[in-house]
Write a protein that holds these residues in place. Structure first.
Motif, PDB file in Angstrom:
ATOM      1  N   SER A   1       0.932  -1.158   0.130  1.00  0.00           N
ATOM      2  CA  SER A   1       0.285   0.191  -0.259  1.00  0.00           C
ATOM      3  C   SER A   1       0.719   1.415  -0.261  1.00  0.00           C
ATOM      4  N   GLY A   2       2.292   0.974  -0.074  1.00  0.00           N
ATOM      5  CA  GLY A   2       2.883   2.504   0.112  1.00  0.00           C
ATOM      6  C   GLY A   2       2.814   2.284   1.092  1.00  0.00           C
ATOM      7  N   ARG A   3       3.119   2.342   2.506  1.00  0.00           N
ATOM      8  CA  ARG A   3       3.018   2.826   4.172  1.00  0.00           C
ATOM      9  C   ARG A   3       3.996   2.161   4.938  1.00  0.00           C
ATOM     10  N   GLU A   4       4.189   2.853   5.881  1.00  0.00           N
ATOM     11  CA  GLU A   4       5.139   2.879   6.721  1.00  0.00           C
ATOM     12  C   GLU A   4       4.526   1.416   7.885  1.00  0.00           C
ATOM     13  N   ALA A   5       3.634   1.306   7.645  1.00  0.00           N
ATOM     14  CA  ALA A   5       3.063   0.230   9.114  1.00  0.00           C
ATOM     15  C   ALA A   5       1.156   0.503   8.797  1.00  0.00           C
ATOM     16  N   MET A   6       0.230  -0.306   9.364  1.00  0.00           N
ATOM     17  CA  MET A   6      -0.980  -0.978   9.327  1.00  0.00           C
ATOM     18  C   MET A   6      -1.728   0.859   9.590  1.00  0.00           C
ATOM     19  N   ALA A   7      -2.302   0.676   9.006  1.00  0.00           N
ATOM     20  CA  ALA A   7      -3.519   2.093   9.681  1.00  0.00           C
ATOM     21  C   ALA A   7      -3.879   2.202  10.784  1.00  0.00           C
ATOM     22  N   TRP A   8      -4.111   1.055  11.293  1.00  0.00           N
ATOM     23  CA  TRP A   8      -4.479   1.175  12.981  1.00  0.00           C
ATOM     24  C   TRP A   8      -3.408   0.702  13.509  1.00  0.00           C
ATOM     25  N   PRO A   9      -2.297   0.590  14.218  1.00  0.00           N
ATOM     26  CA  PRO A   9      -1.340  -0.374  15.299  1.00  0.00           C
ATOM     27  C   PRO A   9      -2.284  -1.560  15.901  1.00  0.00           C
ATOM     28  N   ARG A  10      -2.611   0.334  16.843  1.00  0.00           N
ATOM     29  CA  ARG A  10      -3.588  -1.033  17.855  1.00  0.00           C
ATOM     30  C   ARG A  10      -4.319  -1.826  18.423  1.00  0.00           C
ATOM     31  N   ALA A  11      -5.135  -1.810  16.639  1.00  0.00           N
ATOM     32  CA  ALA A  11      -5.662  -2.582  16.017  1.00  0.00           C
ATOM     33  C   ALA A  11      -4.746  -4.754  16.235  1.00  0.00           C
ATOM     34  N   VAL A  12      -3.822  -3.900  15.730  1.00  0.00           N
ATOM     35  CA  VAL A  12      -2.956  -5.293  15.126  1.00  0.00           C
ATOM     36  C   VAL A  12      -3.144  -6.015  16.904  1.00  0.00           C
ATOM     37  N   GLU A  13      -2.505  -5.257  17.547  1.00  0.00           N
ATOM     38  CA  GLU A  13      -2.677  -5.937  19.440  1.00  0.00           C
ATOM     39  C   GLU A  13      -3.765  -6.531  19.847  1.00  0.00           C
ATOM     40  N   TRP A  14      -4.780  -5.608  19.952  1.00  0.00           N
ATOM     41  CA  TRP A  14      -6.128  -5.969  19.918  1.00  0.00           C
ATOM     42  C   TRP A  14      -6.293  -7.697  19.151  1.00  0.00           C
TER      43      TRP A  14
END
Length: 363
Positions: free
Chosen positions: A254-267
């Motif tokens: 997607s051409g981004r440095e990280a996921m849009a919702w980093p906290r959602a990855v933790e969840w």
């Protein structure tokens, strides 16, 4: 065809072979166009995954059609030979579909995400050949205490125990790769997915070898203990490495440095791990309870419990199973929404988008 794991009729079987050959051609063409002369071990696993699954599918589904007008056929194998070929296919479908391909993912994405080279490349190759050779012989451990010749059952049991060596070599190689990167495991939920996948791979392969031993199998067979074992592999190993790969690939694509919702990855991580543990522990208890109830006799030599009583005893375990499955499903939905949000977000600069996969920006 009323065969476990092999339901399609002859015309669908042929179409599946055609699709698989096209997939194989695309894979070979991709390899042929590479610039790097060395073929990394992850591709060895992908190649084994494609070739052996094709062989398994063709041999297990050899059949004689009734006619070209009737969608019905008869397998060329019969009786106990059919059962033996079926489980040669069935267990190796797990080995080369749900193990080899995902080990290829582990050997690629874990070093990329952790920024560490694989701990032992030589060990990865040795474990590859060990898995390829040992796995192909173990399917008969599904047929203990049946009409299958006793020596074939023993062969499957023996190779199942031996399989623990290359399996743990791969799991240990993955965990040892994280030496020097444990701070990343603590802080990066994506890398934590991959670490948990390696741990569950080691646990589920140990459990499989243990359950293949004939006296253990007499308790576990036909019970929900088998369900627990399968799901510790599919949910704890396969799904975890898939989620780790998704969270590594989607930002890059997607051409981004990280996921849009980093906290959602933790969840998602905690829902996936918690749900998997609830699921498999409840099924472990259910299976052992079933096995013990089915083999308990009173002083007169009669069964102490009816089959219906064993079904009724499963109620609390199945409730926990549903809870664990709901937690896993919730995490997967969060993952899908997070991926959608990441792909719809504004991409970063072209300079960042061109960064090689797994290379993090400078502090």
């Amino acid at each position: 065809q009323s065969k476990e794991y092999a339901e399609p009729e002859w015309y669908a079987d042929i179409w599946l072979v055609v699709i698989w050959l096209v997939y194989f051609a695309l894979y070979l063409r991709t390899l042929a166009r590479r610039h790097e002369p060395h073929i990394y071990v992850a591709n060895w696993y992908y190649m084994a995954f494609i070739l052996v699954v094709a062989m398994l599918h063709i041999v297990n589904n050899l059949a004689l059609p009734v006619s070209l007008r009737v969608a019905e056929s008869f397998p060329i194998w019969s009786g106990v030979q059919d059962a033996m070929v079926q489980w040669w296919y069935g267990h190796n479908a797990v080995a080369f579909f749900l193990t080899a391909g995902f080990l290829g993912m582990l050997y690629y994405f874990l070093p990329v995400r952790s920024g560490r080279p694989i701990w032992s490349y030589r060990l990865s190759i040795l474990s590859f050949w060990g898995i390829v050779f040992f796995y192909i012989w173990v399917g008969s451990h599904h047929l203990h205490y049946t009409a299958l010749p006793y020596w074939v059952q023993t062969l499957g049991m023996t190779f199942s125990v031996m399989l623990l060596v290359p399996s743990w070599a791969s799991a240990g190689n993955a965990i040892a790769t994280l030496n020097g990167a444990w701070h990343k495991v603590r802080d990066d939920a994506t890398l934590r997915f991959m670490f948990v996948a390696a741990v569950f791979y080691g646990l589920s392969t140990f459990e499989g070898s243990f359950m293949a031993i004939r006296p253990v199998n007499s308790l576990s067979h036909y019970t929900d203990w088998t369900v627990a074992h399968v799901h510790s592999g599919t949910l704890g190993w396969v799904a975890m490495i898939v989620f780790g790969a998704i969270y590594t690939l989607v930002p890059q694509l997607s051409g981004r440095e990280a996921m849009a919702w980093p906290r959602a990855v933790e969840w998602h991580f905690w829902l996936a791990v918690g749900g998997t543990l609830v699921y498999i522990i409840s099924m472990w208890n259910a299976g052992i309870t079933q096995g013990l109830m089915w083999r308990t006799y009173d002083q007169h030599g009669a069964l102490s419990y009816s089959f219906l009583q064993s079904v009724e005893a499963m109620a609390p375990y199945y409730l926990l199973r549903a809870l664990g499955g709901a937690m896993i499903l919730t995490g997967a939905v969060i993952c899908a929404l997070n991926c959608r949000a990441t792909m719809r977000a504004t991409p970063m600069t072209a300079e960042g988008a061109d960064r090689p996969l797994g290379v993090q920006p400078a502090e």
